[in-house]
Write an enzyme that holds these catalytic residues in place. Structure first.
Site, PDB file in Angstrom:
ATOM      1  N   ASN A  26       0.868  -1.182   0.000  1.00  0.00           N
ATOM      2  CA  ASN A  26       0.000   0.000   0.000  1.00  0.00           C
ATOM      3  C   ASN A  26       0.905   1.233   0.000  1.00  0.00           C
ATOM      4  OD1 ASN A  26       0.586   0.876   2.822  1.00  0.00           O
ATOM      5  ND2 ASN A  26      -0.407  -1.062   3.296  1.00  0.00           N
ATOM      6  N   ASP A  36       1.641  -8.762   1.319  1.00  0.00           N
ATOM      7  CA  ASP A  36       2.472  -7.747   1.997  1.00  0.00           C
ATOM      8  C   ASP A  36       2.856  -8.243   3.394  1.00  0.00           C
ATOM      9  OD1 ASP A  36       1.864  -4.170   2.649  1.00  0.00           O
ATOM     10  OD2 ASP A  36       3.717  -5.325   2.490  1.00  0.00           O
TER      11      ASP A  36
HETATM   12  N1  APR Z   1       2.263 -15.660  -1.971  1.00  0.00           N
HETATM   13  C1  APR Z   1       1.719 -15.360  -3.185  1.00  0.00           C
HETATM   14  N2  APR Z   1       0.553 -14.714  -3.334  1.00  0.00           N
HETATM   15  C2  APR Z   1      -0.108 -14.374  -2.197  1.00  0.00           C
HETATM   16  C3  APR Z   1       0.390 -14.655  -0.901  1.00  0.00           C
HETATM   17  C4  APR Z   1       1.629 -15.326  -0.819  1.00  0.00           C
HETATM   18  N3  APR Z   1       2.182 -15.636   0.372  1.00  0.00           N
HETATM   19  N4  APR Z   1      -0.516 -14.182   0.015  1.00  0.00           N
HETATM   20  C5  APR Z   1      -1.521 -13.646  -0.681  1.00  0.00           C
HETATM   21  N5  APR Z   1      -1.296 -13.765  -2.009  1.00  0.00           N
HETATM   22  C6  APR Z   1      -2.135 -13.340  -3.141  1.00  0.00           C
HETATM   23  C7  APR Z   1      -3.595 -13.220  -2.881  1.00  0.00           C
HETATM   24  O1  APR Z   1      -4.220 -14.488  -2.970  1.00  0.00           O
HETATM   25  C8  APR Z   1      -4.011 -12.302  -4.018  1.00  0.00           C
HETATM   26  O2  APR Z   1      -4.256 -13.091  -5.177  1.00  0.00           O
HETATM   27  O3  APR Z   1      -1.729 -12.030  -3.489  1.00  0.00           O
HETATM   28  C9  APR Z   1      -2.776 -11.448  -4.262  1.00  0.00           C
HETATM   29  C10 APR Z   1      -2.907  -9.996  -3.854  1.00  0.00           C
HETATM   30  O4  APR Z   1      -3.721  -9.894  -2.704  1.00  0.00           O
HETATM   31  P1  APR Z   1      -3.330  -8.898  -1.490  1.00  0.00           P
HETATM   32  O5  APR Z   1      -2.124  -9.414  -0.815  1.00  0.00           O
HETATM   33  O6  APR Z   1      -4.571  -8.706  -0.676  1.00  0.00           O
HETATM   34  O7  APR Z   1      -2.926  -7.525  -2.208  1.00  0.00           O
HETATM   35  P2  APR Z   1      -3.834  -6.408  -2.889  1.00  0.00           P
HETATM   36  O8  APR Z   1      -5.160  -6.932  -3.341  1.00  0.00           O
HETATM   37  O9  APR Z   1      -2.947  -5.755  -3.895  1.00  0.00           O
HETATM   38  O10 APR Z   1      -4.126  -5.406  -1.674  1.00  0.00           O
HETATM   39  C11 APR Z   1      -3.051  -4.677  -1.146  1.00  0.00           C
HETATM   40  O11 APR Z   1      -3.547  -5.389   1.061  1.00  0.00           O
HETATM   41  O12 APR Z   1      -2.121  -6.551   2.387  1.00  0.00           O
HETATM   42  C12 APR Z   1      -2.603  -5.303   2.120  1.00  0.00           C
HETATM   43  O13 APR Z   1      -0.802  -3.846   2.718  1.00  0.00           O
HETATM   44  C13 APR Z   1      -1.529  -4.376   1.626  1.00  0.00           C
HETATM   45  O14 APR Z   1      -2.939  -2.476   1.803  1.00  0.00           O
HETATM   46  C14 APR Z   1      -2.356  -3.380   0.888  1.00  0.00           C
HETATM   47  C15 APR Z   1      -3.434  -4.230   0.248  1.00  0.00           C
END
Ligand code: APR
Length: 168
Positions: A26, A36
């Site tokens: 983010n 993240d």
């Molecule tokens: N490895 C690979 N992919 C992952 C993992 C992992 N360990 N954990 C989650 N994912 C995938 C999720 O399944 C999703 O398909 O990453 C993709 C992105 O999801 P999010 O992590 O929720 O990211 P995003 O939708 O871009 O939202 C970002 O979420 O975690 C917070 O700090 C971050 O505020 C920001 C927001």
């Protein structure tokens, strides 16, 4: 070469050597949930300190830090758009996330990179639309990298990315 795998991105580069993994961050760059949270947890506290020193990252842009305790040497942090129904240039923003991450990797001489499905979790970007944008960027930059990995976490993502890769 573009590869589609199902894995926890924080475990790369065990078998699949990657110079950098991409974080779906983010704008604060101070961590969160989803990928993240997983990356910060695996990288250790030095990652947060390095991110704090960067002072944030605007949506669509990318920043790079060392990977610290991660197997991957580098983490490229990019900030996806929050999905608002497609009326606020979300597609252009998401494409910029991939393009800017690739360009930053090239600036650092990196030859392999793994992406999560940016924007498709907490930020709510529809999975298939996001995967199409991701795959188009991967194809555009493929000639300039030894290895590009679409690292899917769930089965649905894996199926979508494999279908798109097969379409050629
Ligand atoms: N490895 C690979 N992919 C992952 C993992 C992992 N360990 N954990 C989650 N994912 C995938 C999720 O399944 C999703 O398909 O990453 C993709 C992105 O999801 P999010 O992590 O929720 O990211 P995003 O939708 O871009 O939202 C970002 O979420 O975690 C917070 O700090 C971050 O505020 C920001 C927001």
């Amino acid at each position: 070469m573009i590869e589609v795998i199902q894995a926890d991105i924080t475990t790369l580069d065990g078998v699949l050597a990657v110079d950098a993994i991409v974080n779906a961050a983010n704008e604060s760059l101070l961590g969160g949930g989803g990928v993240d949270g997983a990356i910060h947890c695996a990288a250790g506290p030095e990652l947060l300190a390095a991110c704090r020193a960067l002072g944030g990252c605007p949506t669509g842009e990318a920043r790079i830090t060392p990977g610290f305790r991660l197997p991957a040497r580098w983490v490229i942090h990019t900030v996806g758009p929050v999905w608002h129904g497609g009326t606020r240039h979300e597609a252009e923003c998401l494409a910029a996330c991939y393009r800017n991450s690739f360009e930053l990797a090239l600036q650092h001489g990196l030859r392999s990179i793994a992406f999560p499905a940016i924007g498709t979790g907490v930020y709510g970007y529809p999975k298939r639309q996001a995967a199409s944008i991701a795959m188009a960027a991967m194809r555009e930059f493929s000639p300039r990298f030894a290895r590009i990995i679409a690292c899917c976490h769930g089965e649905e993502d894996l199926r979508i990315y494999r279908e798109l890769l097969a379409l050629g």
